[in-house]
Design a protein around this motif. Structure first.
Motif, PDB file in Angstrom:
ATOM      1  N   THR A 328      45.709 119.943  86.932  1.00 49.58           N
ATOM      2  CA  THR A 328      45.833 120.862  88.464  1.00 49.58           C
ATOM      3  C   THR A 328      46.612 121.682  89.346  1.00 49.58           C
ATOM      4  O   THR A 328      46.145 121.916  89.840  1.00 49.58           O
ATOM      5  CB  THR A 328      45.658 118.783  89.089  1.00 49.58           C
ATOM      6  OG1 THR A 328      44.553 117.937  88.247  1.00 49.58           O
ATOM      7  CG2 THR A 328      45.008 118.422  90.332  1.00 49.58           C
ATOM      8  N   LYS A 329      47.794 121.138  89.012  1.00 48.46           N
ATOM      9  CA  LYS A 329      48.688 122.412  89.780  1.00 48.46           C
ATOM     10  C   LYS A 329      48.048 123.741  89.074  1.00 48.46           C
ATOM     11  O   LYS A 329      48.419 124.599  90.278  1.00 48.46           O
ATOM     12  CB  LYS A 329      49.450 122.526  89.039  1.00 48.46           C
ATOM     13  CG  LYS A 329      50.435 120.243  89.571  1.00 48.46           C
ATOM     14  CD  LYS A 329      52.050 120.799  89.631  1.00 48.46           C
ATOM     15  CE  LYS A 329      52.526 120.160  90.795  1.00 48.46           C
ATOM     16  NZ  LYS A 329      53.576 119.556  89.867  1.00 48.46           N
ATOM     17  N   GLU A 330      47.658 123.742  88.074  1.00 47.31           N
ATOM     18  CA  GLU A 330      47.445 125.474  87.287  1.00 47.31           C
ATOM     19  C   GLU A 330      46.165 126.167  88.415  1.00 47.31           C
ATOM     20  O   GLU A 330      45.701 126.926  88.465  1.00 47.31           O
ATOM     21  CB  GLU A 330      47.029 124.894  86.400  1.00 47.31           C
ATOM     22  CG  GLU A 330      47.978 125.003  84.907  1.00 47.31           C
ATOM     23  CD  GLU A 330      49.540 126.351  85.396  1.00 47.31           C
ATOM     24  OE1 GLU A 330      49.005 127.114  85.151  1.00 47.31           O
ATOM     25  OE2 GLU A 330      50.579 125.679  84.950  1.00 47.31           O
ATOM     26  N   PHE A 359      47.986 114.868  96.357  1.00 49.24           N
ATOM     27  CA  PHE A 359      49.259 113.464  96.660  1.00 49.24           C
ATOM     28  C   PHE A 359      50.853 113.862  97.115  1.00 49.24           C
ATOM     29  O   PHE A 359      51.001 113.423  97.566  1.00 49.24           O
ATOM     30  CB  PHE A 359      49.029 111.847  96.532  1.00 49.24           C
ATOM     31  CG  PHE A 359      48.763 111.651  95.238  1.00 49.24           C
ATOM     32  CD1 PHE A 359      48.619 111.407  94.073  1.00 49.24           C
ATOM     33  CD2 PHE A 359      50.067 111.030  95.091  1.00 49.24           C
ATOM     34  CE1 PHE A 359      48.175 111.084  93.351  1.00 49.24           C
ATOM     35  CE2 PHE A 359      50.666 110.300  93.668  1.00 49.24           C
ATOM     36  CZ  PHE A 359      49.616 110.537  92.465  1.00 49.24           C
ATOM     37  N   SER A 360      51.399 113.436  95.229  1.00 50.74           N
ATOM     38  CA  SER A 360      52.577 114.057  94.709  1.00 50.74           C
ATOM     39  C   SER A 360      52.616 115.299  95.485  1.00 50.74           C
ATOM     40  O   SER A 360      54.083 115.907  95.517  1.00 50.74           O
ATOM     41  CB  SER A 360      52.557 113.514  93.671  1.00 50.74           C
ATOM     42  OG  SER A 360      52.190 114.506  93.426  1.00 50.74           O
ATOM     43  N   ALA A 361      51.875 116.452  96.245  1.00 45.60           N
ATOM     44  CA  ALA A 361      52.108 117.564  96.752  1.00 45.60           C
ATOM     45  C   ALA A 361      52.769 118.037  97.903  1.00 45.60           C
ATOM     46  O   ALA A 361      52.596 117.149  98.446  1.00 45.60           O
ATOM     47  CB  ALA A 361      51.521 118.815  96.100  1.00 45.60           C
TER      48      ALA A 361
ATOM     49  N   TYR C 214      50.977 104.654  96.655  1.00 48.66           N
ATOM     50  CA  TYR C 214      49.434 104.752  96.261  1.00 48.66           C
ATOM     51  C   TYR C 214      49.232 105.426  94.520  1.00 48.66           C
ATOM     52  O   TYR C 214      47.662 104.987  94.440  1.00 48.66           O
ATOM     53  CB  TYR C 214      50.009 106.265  97.083  1.00 48.66           C
ATOM     54  CG  TYR C 214      48.133 107.221  96.453  1.00 48.66           C
ATOM     55  CD1 TYR C 214      48.017 107.127  97.940  1.00 48.66           C
ATOM     56  CD2 TYR C 214      47.766 108.108  95.652  1.00 48.66           C
ATOM     57  CE1 TYR C 214      45.999 108.064  97.630  1.00 48.66           C
ATOM     58  CE2 TYR C 214      46.769 108.947  95.632  1.00 48.66           C
ATOM     59  CZ  TYR C 214      45.896 108.973  97.100  1.00 48.66           C
ATOM     60  OH  TYR C 214      45.146 109.397  96.638  1.00 48.66           O
ATOM     61  N   ARG C 215      50.314 105.845  93.857  1.00 43.41           N
ATOM     62  CA  ARG C 215      49.681 105.745  92.109  1.00 43.41           C
ATOM     63  C   ARG C 215      49.743 104.007  91.952  1.00 43.41           C
ATOM     64  O   ARG C 215      48.574 103.987  91.387  1.00 43.41           O
ATOM     65  CB  ARG C 215      50.338 106.345  91.539  1.00 43.41           C
ATOM     66  CG  ARG C 215      51.155 107.564  91.663  1.00 43.41           C
ATOM     67  CD  ARG C 215      52.009 107.942  90.342  1.00 43.41           C
ATOM     68  NE  ARG C 215      52.065 109.352  90.834  1.00 43.41           N
ATOM     69  CZ  ARG C 215      53.966 109.436  91.582  1.00 43.41           C
ATOM     70  NH1 ARG C 215      54.839 108.838  91.812  1.00 43.41           N
ATOM     71  NH2 ARG C 215      53.982 110.776  91.920  1.00 43.41           N
ATOM     72  N   LEU C 216      50.101 102.921  92.952  1.00 38.48           N
ATOM     73  CA  LEU C 216      50.246 102.165  91.930  1.00 38.48           C
ATOM     74  C   LEU C 216      48.458 101.258  92.220  1.00 38.48           C
ATOM     75  O   LEU C 216      47.681 100.524  91.677  1.00 38.48           O
ATOM     76  CB  LEU C 216      51.045 100.319  92.730  1.00 38.48           C
ATOM     77  CG  LEU C 216      52.136 100.773  91.371  1.00 38.48           C
ATOM     78  CD1 LEU C 216      53.358  99.847  92.165  1.00 38.48           C
ATOM     79  CD2 LEU C 216      52.062 100.645  90.279  1.00 38.48           C
ATOM     80  N   ALA C 229      43.097 111.445  89.557  1.00 41.19           N
ATOM     81  CA  ALA C 229      43.928 111.788  89.911  1.00 41.19           C
ATOM     82  C   ALA C 229      45.122 112.530  89.294  1.00 41.19           C
ATOM     83  O   ALA C 229      45.874 112.839  89.793  1.00 41.19           O
ATOM     84  CB  ALA C 229      44.289 110.487  90.634  1.00 41.19           C
ATOM     85  N   GLY C 230      45.699 112.538  87.886  1.00 44.11           N
ATOM     86  CA  GLY C 230      46.124 112.985  87.050  1.00 44.11           C
ATOM     87  C   GLY C 230      47.565 111.837  86.912  1.00 44.11           C
ATOM     88  O   GLY C 230      48.622 112.549  86.911  1.00 44.11           O
ATOM     89  N   ILE C 231      47.331 110.764  87.151  1.00 44.61           N
ATOM     90  CA  ILE C 231      48.660 109.269  87.089  1.00 44.61           C
ATOM     91  C   ILE C 231      48.290 109.213  85.613  1.00 44.61           C
ATOM     92  O   ILE C 231      47.110 108.788  85.570  1.00 44.61           O
ATOM     93  CB  ILE C 231      48.138 108.465  88.638  1.00 44.61           C
ATOM     94  CG1 ILE C 231      48.155 108.674  89.753  1.00 44.61           C
ATOM     95  CG2 ILE C 231      49.383 107.191  88.403  1.00 44.61           C
ATOM     96  CD1 ILE C 231      47.968 107.797  91.096  1.00 44.61           C
TER      97      ILE C 231
END
Ligand SMILES: Nc1ncnc2c1ncn2[C@@H]1O[C@H](COP(=O)(O)OP(=O)(O)OP(=O)(O)O)[C@@H](O)[C@H]1O
Ligand SMILES: Nc1ncnc2c1ncn2[C@@H]1O[C@H](COP(=O)(O)OP(=O)(O)OP(=O)(O)O)[C@@H](O)[C@H]1O
Ligand SMILES: [Mg+2]
Ligand SMILES: [Mg+2]
Lengths: 504, 308, 353, 324
Positions: A328-330, A359-361, C214-216, C229-231
């Motif tokens: 996703t980041k790439e 969300f984590s960016a 959010y992940r949980l 979502a990459g989790i």
């Protein structure tokens, strides 16, 4: 001809929407009556009312001059109404035969497993549908599930058929078969209500068309008297452009390289050594009958499934074993084919869904803490740019119509400014307006020099958009043909595994 | 020592006897959850069955009347459970926990107000033990299966009958369909509510029967909280058995076996507390090692309101 | 504000209906409901001491309820908070009496942190790994681990390594430096209350304001979308059970250091199951957990005072709380009564006009 | 202590004398000490006309609260049942020095207002152990299995249980050194079904006398003996009524009389703080009249041993013998 069904002034509202607003129309014996309308126009709601699933707020329905007052589908079934539902009404844990006989099982106490299987086999043969009656429905592809849904109705020998988007998941060949069946039933005098977003099908087979818009019936016309363009305009209420215009463009350097990829699931290989490349400024279409490995292939590219053999290269980097997060980041964006299952967290707000991939960016979070303000700003921006309705960013995704849910996903993926967009069935079940919008977005990306990998069961969509088309059959790429030169017949044959060059 | 223990027929008889009050509510839960209603109230319904069984048996002086009365009470509380979960779409887990607390309080309260703190009368009749003439003479099998309480045999019959019912009858198919996808079942013309009531009520009666086994089968008295967590273990057994009657019995037997074994193994110098961890540890081991994933009926726990 | 008030109507009405049913029962058994309820209320809230003790009993419920709620939010049913509570208690007490010569703050902190870690591992390691990698249902594994924990505590105290030499099977008393002080003297209300409230705020913040929350939550609502979502879904399943266990362990630690001061040989605290009800009634909202816990604590301590004053067995409060839970869950019954009542009122007022 | 009422002559003085009882989490239905202590209290209420109050604790943390409640309500005597309440009694008795406390089964020393009622149940355990040991040796006892084996089912490995069991084993071995004692703990006091299965397993292993020390769980043990036609020994109270042919005797722990006595003493101003021991010599413990199946010479021998214990010739320890 006798009037079979007469719908008068039906009104039905849900909290916040009037789904049906004084709807009127009638169906005669031996008629195929199409209903057309944008997403959310109220077609399915109307059919569910006729079938006894919803109770109307007001209005009346008559079947052969008999007032209907159904409180449950049981009565509708008894009255001889059969319905194929837009969203499958199937039980994945049960077998095909069990799904078909459910509610009308032969015999009294004992469930006759063997007899039922034989009976369903005969039934399927009678309608030229190839299906294994003892297979578990959950293991079937959506196309096959669609057949089960249709067979359920035929099993009940209905006097009035309602088909709510029965062709959305079928291959062109299957559509042809279904049309033959419908014509046969028409000749037996059985009336059919037929809902579809595909104007050419409607043109081909219906006798009359009723157009709905925003819960109201706009008009009923003889099919022969209206062109496809007329129908589309009636639906949308303005002039629509039905054909995409794809400017010619030279593709750039390759962005995605797939080499001899093998993917296996449930202990068997689903993708059996596939190689292809997607270039910058190119839409690469992947055509194929559902269940021939395309889902596994794209899940391997996006990192959702492991790649058993082979190599995937993206922007010159080997990403064969990267995580979803890294890919996703790439810069890989992905519109999954099942928006409810993969694409959205239905019980999250739109804001939370808009940042599902990021969300984590920064700036959506900082040191592990979500940044509410920037998420809201971003959501508002996306909602406006992609015309997501309603415009309330704190609404739950669950409460949006399918078309708008799809727009949320599209907005999220496209706005991430990806280098490659993988779009699986991006327009499934959408109305012409929404399809047009999405097609334009894909072409915009192409114009910006990004790569697009389009997977679709719709040959028309593939042919209209793709620069090159790869045809997949049984986990292998049969051929890659230039988009401009491909014909429906050629692709259709390749999809069923017939290699003309070898044969010819 | 372990080998010697394994050869003792009383170990296996105890296994069966200990498995019964777990298998019955697990079977009950299977019915309920197969119809789509999560049932965590087995513990409470067992207590209801155990108490009212004794109450009715004592006043009628017949254990069979006690059994019948307990089944009726189990059915009644299940009707209430079904009404709020099926008709009113109440959260099934909360209601289940509510019933558990209610039942524990009610039975203790009634015990004290009706019989006093000394307990239920000793003259209460019990359900008979039955000796099967043909079987009790067979070596090995005889001591295990030959003479058990009538409820044990009833349980074995009910498990087999339930397997047949759920997987080989039209009604069983319908019940399962409702638990998998009520909307699809509805459009196929099934009466979702009725079927869910059926599942919940049969489930309640079976849990109640499990309670009766404790109070009138094994004994002839009621104790406060005598279900002793078996309703919760039954919940685990049901999941372990993948929501099937035979599977539930199998899980209950495994648990009963481990309980019986931990009884027999005591006294070898190891703390009884360590030995008594055996059933629980064995369950985890078996689950992770052999069974793995078990998936609930798809619509388990989801209320169905056709207008939504 | 108005919404909050409206949200409170259903539970309040449920309480009223349940109390009325209870009153009916008392009339049948020949007890005086007014005396009984008076005693119940004053026993729970009637004096500073009573109110303090009610709050004190709410503390372990708040903490373990929070733990269950986090698991629910992550799509997991932690039915084993009871065992995690015991693990936390054991570790806290052990640290509490065996580490000597530490300043109080440090001693308490070490005891709490280690108790939380141990309980977190108890919930997270076996049930978590089994769930994440074999798909083993957490209802079974957490329940079984809970029973094992209880037997472990018996073992520790009955001639085991934690037994205080002497007659009774109990652990030594924790040192003064490990003791959490009282807020109100001569009651059981310790500064553990503050820990519980802070925990609620942290959990709320964690769940709704951080990427971890959010992940949980996304794993709980839709694991497939979470994967998309990459989790790392298995990791977060383990994490959810771990955090859930940590909170139940914190409940045990706070109870030991603040109230009990040593571990006794007992069967079950009962907090595990009440915690499930607390979390469910609160709809897994951390602040709702506080209200629900106080409610159960009040019923329990008030019930004993009711038995003392009126002779009505305390079991009746279980009957009443069961009915309340039942009614709150089936909101529609309460709403039906509400409508009925309104209608009667309008009818009545209509007649008057 | 001057605050104790000096005379109990007038009726109103009796009514003013309030005694509170706090049970441990086992509750009044425990078939054991809570039940018996309450029985003593009820007897005191009806015979002596005192006012009584009873609270069943639901959790460990309720002990302190409930004791405090009674003290605050100016109860004259507050009875704490069970050793689990030791800490709570120590704490509350310090805060309310004018209230008298009695704790059963535990020692609270150095408190002028606390009496600790301790029962030498190892003594009565010893006596029924002797009886069981002799029965096993005596040929011709109806329904005996002849395996020289007895079974003991303990509720939990805690002193009030193990005192009995330690005595029982010593007693049995003292007259029958080869006797086999099967000892199981159920770790539950309220699960008669489990008790029954445990006893059945012991009986299948040759035990023909079973001795439950397990509260409500024990009723299942007696039931098992009855079903299998062997013998059981009751505990705490005379449990012969449960199965008249089966329960051959019972080891008695006079918690009801002890409670009654201390209430009466306190009323009469004779409250004595510190340890109050109840043993054979003051009839605080004993055994119930055996049924006919127990031969007369066996009973005589047991009575003889009882006398020797009273005389201090036999010392019974409450420590578990080696190997158990
Ligand atoms: N159960 C429901 N609850 C609330 N709103 C609903 C419900 N079902 C449908 N709606 C709303 O009613 C309107 C009509 O929906 P309907 O499904 O009938 O549309 P449709 O014409 O079938 O659309 P599509 O072409 O996408 O199938 C939409 O706005 C939809 O969001
Ligand atoms: N999907 C995930 N699975 C497991 N751990 C994760 C995941 N996403 C983030 N983390 C970890 O959680 C921590 C906090 O997350 P945060 O949102 O700050 O990550 P980040 O800053 O985006 O990380 P990175 O710099 O690696 O992209 C980070 O240390 C990260 O390693
Ligand atoms: Mg539709
Ligand atoms: Mg970051």
């Amino acid at each position: 001809m006798r009037t079979c069904l007469e719908v008068r002034d039906i009104t039905k509202s849900f909290p916040g929407v009037i789904a049906n607003d004084h709807v009127n129309f009638s169906v005669s014996d031996g008629e195929i009556h199409a209903i057309l309308g944008e997403n959310g126009a109220g077609k399915s709601t109307l059919m569910k009312i006729i079938y006894g699933l919803y109770k109307p707020d007001s209005g009346s329905i008559k079947l052969y001059d008999q007032e209907l007052n159904f409180t449950s589908p049981r009565q509708a079934i008894q009255a001889g109404i059969g319905m194929v539902h837009q969203h499958f009404m199937l039980i994945p844990a049960l077998t095909v035969a069990e799904n078909i006989v459910l509610g009308g099982e032969p015999g009294n106490i004992r469930y006759r497993r063997r007899e039922n299987i034989e009976m369903v086999r005969d039934l399927a043969k009678q309608y030229h549908m190839d299906i294994d009656p003892s297979a578990k429905v959950g293991d079937l592809t959506v196309g096959l599930q669609q057949r089960v849904e249709i067979l359920k109705v035929f099993y009940r020998k209905a006097k009035l058929l309602i088909l709510d988007e029965p062709t959305a998941m079928l291959t062109p060949q299957e559509v042809e078969e279904l049309i033959l069946v419908m014509e046969r039933l028409r000749s037996q005098g059985i009336p059919i209500i037929f809902i579809s977003h595909k104007l050419d099908e409607v043109k081909r087979i219906s006798d009359r068309v009723t157009v709905m818009r925003a819960g109201k019936t706009v008009n009923t016309v003889e099919t022969k008297s209206a062109s496809a363009q007329d129908l589309a305009n009636m639906m949308v209420g303005r002039e629509v452009v039905l054909h995409v215009s794809k400017p010619p463009q030279e593709p750039g350097e390759p962005i995605l390289k797939v080499e001899d990829v093998v993917v296996s699931a449930d202990r068997s290989d689903k993708v059996k050594g596939v190689s292809f490349q997607v270039h910058r400024g190119e839409i690469f279409g992947l055509a194929g009958i559902d269940g021939n490995g395309q889902s596994e292939l794209i899940e391997a590219i996006t990192g959702l499934m492991p790649c058993k053999e082979g190599k995937i290269e993206f922007l010159g980097k080997d990403i064969t074993h990267s995580t979803v997060r890294q890919r996703t980041k790439e810069g890989i964006a992905y519109i999954p084919q099942d928006r409810h299952l993969d694409g959205l967290v239905l019980d999250f707000e739109l804001t939370e869904n808009f940042v599902l991939r990021d969300f984590s960016a920064e700036p959506y979070s900082h040191l592990g803490q979500l940044n509410k303000k920037s998420i809201e700003e971003y959501s508002t921006r996306l909602s406006e740019a992609f015309d997501v309705r309603p415009r309330r960013i704190h609404a739950l995704a669950r409460n949006l119509s399918g078309g708008n849910q799809q727009k949320v996903i599209l907005a999220r993926e496209v706005s991430r400014n990806p280098e490659l967009l993988i779009a699986a069935q991006p327009t499934r079940g959408l109305d012409v307006g929404a399809i047009q919008f999405i097609h334009n977005k894909l072409l915009e990306l192409r114009a910006q020099g990004k790569g697009v990998l389009l997977v679709s069961l719709e040959l028309d969509e593939i042919m209209a958009l793709s620069d090159r088309i790869g045809v997949i059959h049984d986990g292998k790429l049969m051929a890659i043909v230039p988009g401009g030169e491909a014909t429906r017949e050629q692709l259709g044959l390749l999809m069923t595994g017939v290699d003309m060059e070898k044969e010819g | 020592m372990l080998w010697a223990a394994l050869l003792r027929p009383d170990l296996w008889a105890a296994t069966l006897a200990m498995a019964t009050p777990i298998a019955l509510p697990a079977l009950g839960g299977t019915y309920s959850e197969r119809s789509g209603v999560v049932n965590i109230a087995m513990e409470g319904i067992m207590l209801i069955g155990a108490f009212f069984g004794v109450l009715f048996a004592y006043y009628s002086n017949s254990a069979w009347v006690g059994l019948l009365g307990a089944l009726i009470m189990g059915a009644l509380i299940s009707v209430l459970f079904a009404y709020v979960t099926v008709n009113l779409s109440a959260d099934q887990v909360i209601v289940g926990m509510g019933i558990n607390i209610f039942a524990a309080g009610l039975t203790a309260f009634l015990l004290n107000t009706i019989f006093g703190y000394g307990g239920t009368p000793r003259t209460t009749p019990a359900l008979p033990n039955i000796t099967l003439p043909g079987i009790s003479n067979i070596p090995l099998v005889g001591p295990i299966l030959g003479s058990q309480n009538v409820v044990v045999y009833l349980m074995l019959i009910l498990v087999v009958a339930s397997h047949y019912f759920l997987f080989h009858t039209n009604l069983g198919l319908r019940l399962r369909a409702v638990g998998e996808n009520p909307q699809a079942a509805d459009t196929a013309g099934l009466n979702v509510r009725k079927l869910r009531y059926l599942g919940v009520i049969i489930g309640g009666m079976l849990s109640s029967l499990g309670g009766v086994y404790l109070s009138l089968g094994l004994l002839n008295s009621f104790e406060v909280n005598m279900s002793g967590g078996r309703g919760y273990i039954a919940l685990a057994a049901m999941i372990f058995g993948k929501w099937t009657p035979l599977g539930s019995l199998g899980a209950a037997l495994l648990f009963g076996f481990a309980m019986a074994l931990s009884m027999v193994l005591q006294g070898g110098g190891i703390s009884s507390n360590i030995i008594q961890m055996l059933p629980y540890a064995l369950t985890i081991l078996a689950l992770t090692g052999l069974v793995g994933k078990s998936t609930a009926p798809a619509a388990d726990g989801i209320p169905y309101d056709p207008n939504k | 504000m108005q919404k909050t008030l409206k949200g409170l109507i259903t539970p309040l009405l449920a309480i009223v209906i349940a109390l009325l049913i209870g009153a009916g029962v008392m009339l049948i058994t020949g007890d005086n409901p007014i005396t009984a309820y008076g005693a119940l209320f004053s026993g729970a809230f009637g004096s500073t001491a009573n109110f303090s003790n009610t709050l004190a009993s709410a503390i372990p419920l708040i903490l373990s309820g929070l733990g269950v709620a986090i698991a629910f939010k992550s799509g997991l049913f932690n039915i084993g908070a009871e065992g995690q509570y015991w693990i936390g208690s054991m570790v806290a007490v052990w640290i509490g009496y065996s580490l000597k010569g530490l300043p109080s703050i440090l001693h308490i902190t070490i005891a709490i942190v280690l108790a939380m870690l141990a309980a977190g591992l108890w919930g997270g390691i076996i049930p978590g790994l089994a769930k994440a990698f074999v798909g083993a249902h957490e209802v079974i594994t957490t329940m079984m681990m809970s029973y094992i924990a209880i037997f472990l505590s018996h073992y520790m105290l009955e001639n085991g390594p934690m037994m205080q030499p002497g007659y009774t099977p109990q652990s030594p008393v924790i040192l003064p430096s490990a003791t959490i002080g009282l807020i109100v003297q001569r009651t059981q209300l310790s500064w553990g209350l503050l820990i519980a409230l802070v925990a609620c705020i942290i959990v709320y913040w964690m769940l709704y304001k951080t990427t971890l929350g959010y992940r949980l939550r996304s794993v709980g609502l839709n694991p497939r979308a979470a994967k998309y979502a990459g989790i790392n879904v298995p990791l977060h399943l383990i994490l959810a059970l771990f955090i859930s266990g940590m909170l139940a362990g914190l409940a045990g630690a706070v109870q030991m250091l603040g109230v009990q001061h040593r571990l006794y040989d007992s069967f079950s605290s009962g907090y595990g199951f009440t915690a499930i009800v607390v979390a469910l009634l609160a709809n897994n909202n951390p602040f709702g957990v506080i209200l629900a816990s106080i409610f159960f604590a009040a019923l329990s301590s008030g019930g004993q005072s009711m038995q003392l004053v009126s002779g009505v067995p305390a079991n009746l409060t279980d009957v009443i709380s069961g009915i309340i839970i039942f009614l709150v869950a089936s909101k529609d019954i309460v709403q039906m009564v509400q409508k009925r009542w309104r209608k009667d009122q309008t009818l009545a007022s209509g007649k008057e006009v | 202590n001057t605050s104790a009422p000096k005379s109990t002559n007038s009726a109103s003085a009796k009514k003013d004398f309030k005694v509170g009882l706090v049970t441990d989490v086992g509750g009044l239905n425990d078939h054991s000490f809570n039940f018996l202590a309450n029985k003593g209290l009820e007897k005191a209420a009806s015979d002596l006309g005192i006012t009584k109050g009873v609270v069943e604790s639901k959790q460990m943390t309720d002990y302190e609260t409930n004791l405090t409640r009674f003290a605050q309500d100016k109860y004259n005597l507050v009875i704490a049942v069970g050793f689990l309440m030791q800490d709570a009694v120590e704490k509350v008795s310090k805060e309310y020095p004018n209230t008298k406390f009695m704790i059963i089964d535990s020692e609270v020393t150095d408190r002028p207002n606390v009496a600790s009622a301790m029962f030498k149940t190892e003594q009565c355990g010893y006596l029924v152990g002797v009886m069981a040991g002799l029965m096993e040796k005596t040929p011709g006892i109806p329904n005996a299995l002849g395996k020289n084996t007895v079974g003991v089912v303990g509720g939990m490995k805690i002193p009030p249980v193990d005192d009995y069991i330690a005595g029982f084993i010593q007693g049995a071995k003292s007259v029958n050194s080869d006797i086999k004692v099967n000892l199981n703990y159920t770790n539950k006091f309220d699960d008669p079904a489990l008790g029954k299965q445990t006893a059945l397993s012991q009986i299948a292993n040759g035990a023909d006398i079973v001795f439950p020390v397990a509260g409500g769980t024990g009723t299942g043990v007696i039931d098992a003996a009855k079903q299998k036609n062997v013998y059981a020994i009751g505990v705490d109270a005379d449990q012969n009524y449960m199965a008249p042919e089966t329960v051959m005797t019972s080891a008695l722990k006079g918690m009801d009389t002890a409670t009654y006595d201390i209430i009466k003493d306190t009323m009469d101003g004779k409250f004595k703080s510190g340890d109050v021991y109840f043993d054979l010599s003051n009839n605080g413990v004993g055994f119930a009249t055996p049924i006919k199946a127990v031969p007369k010479d066996v009973v005589d021998k047991v009575n003889d041993v009882a006398q020797q214990i009273k005389d201090g010739k036999i010392k019974v320890s409450n420590k578990m013998p080696a190997g158990f």
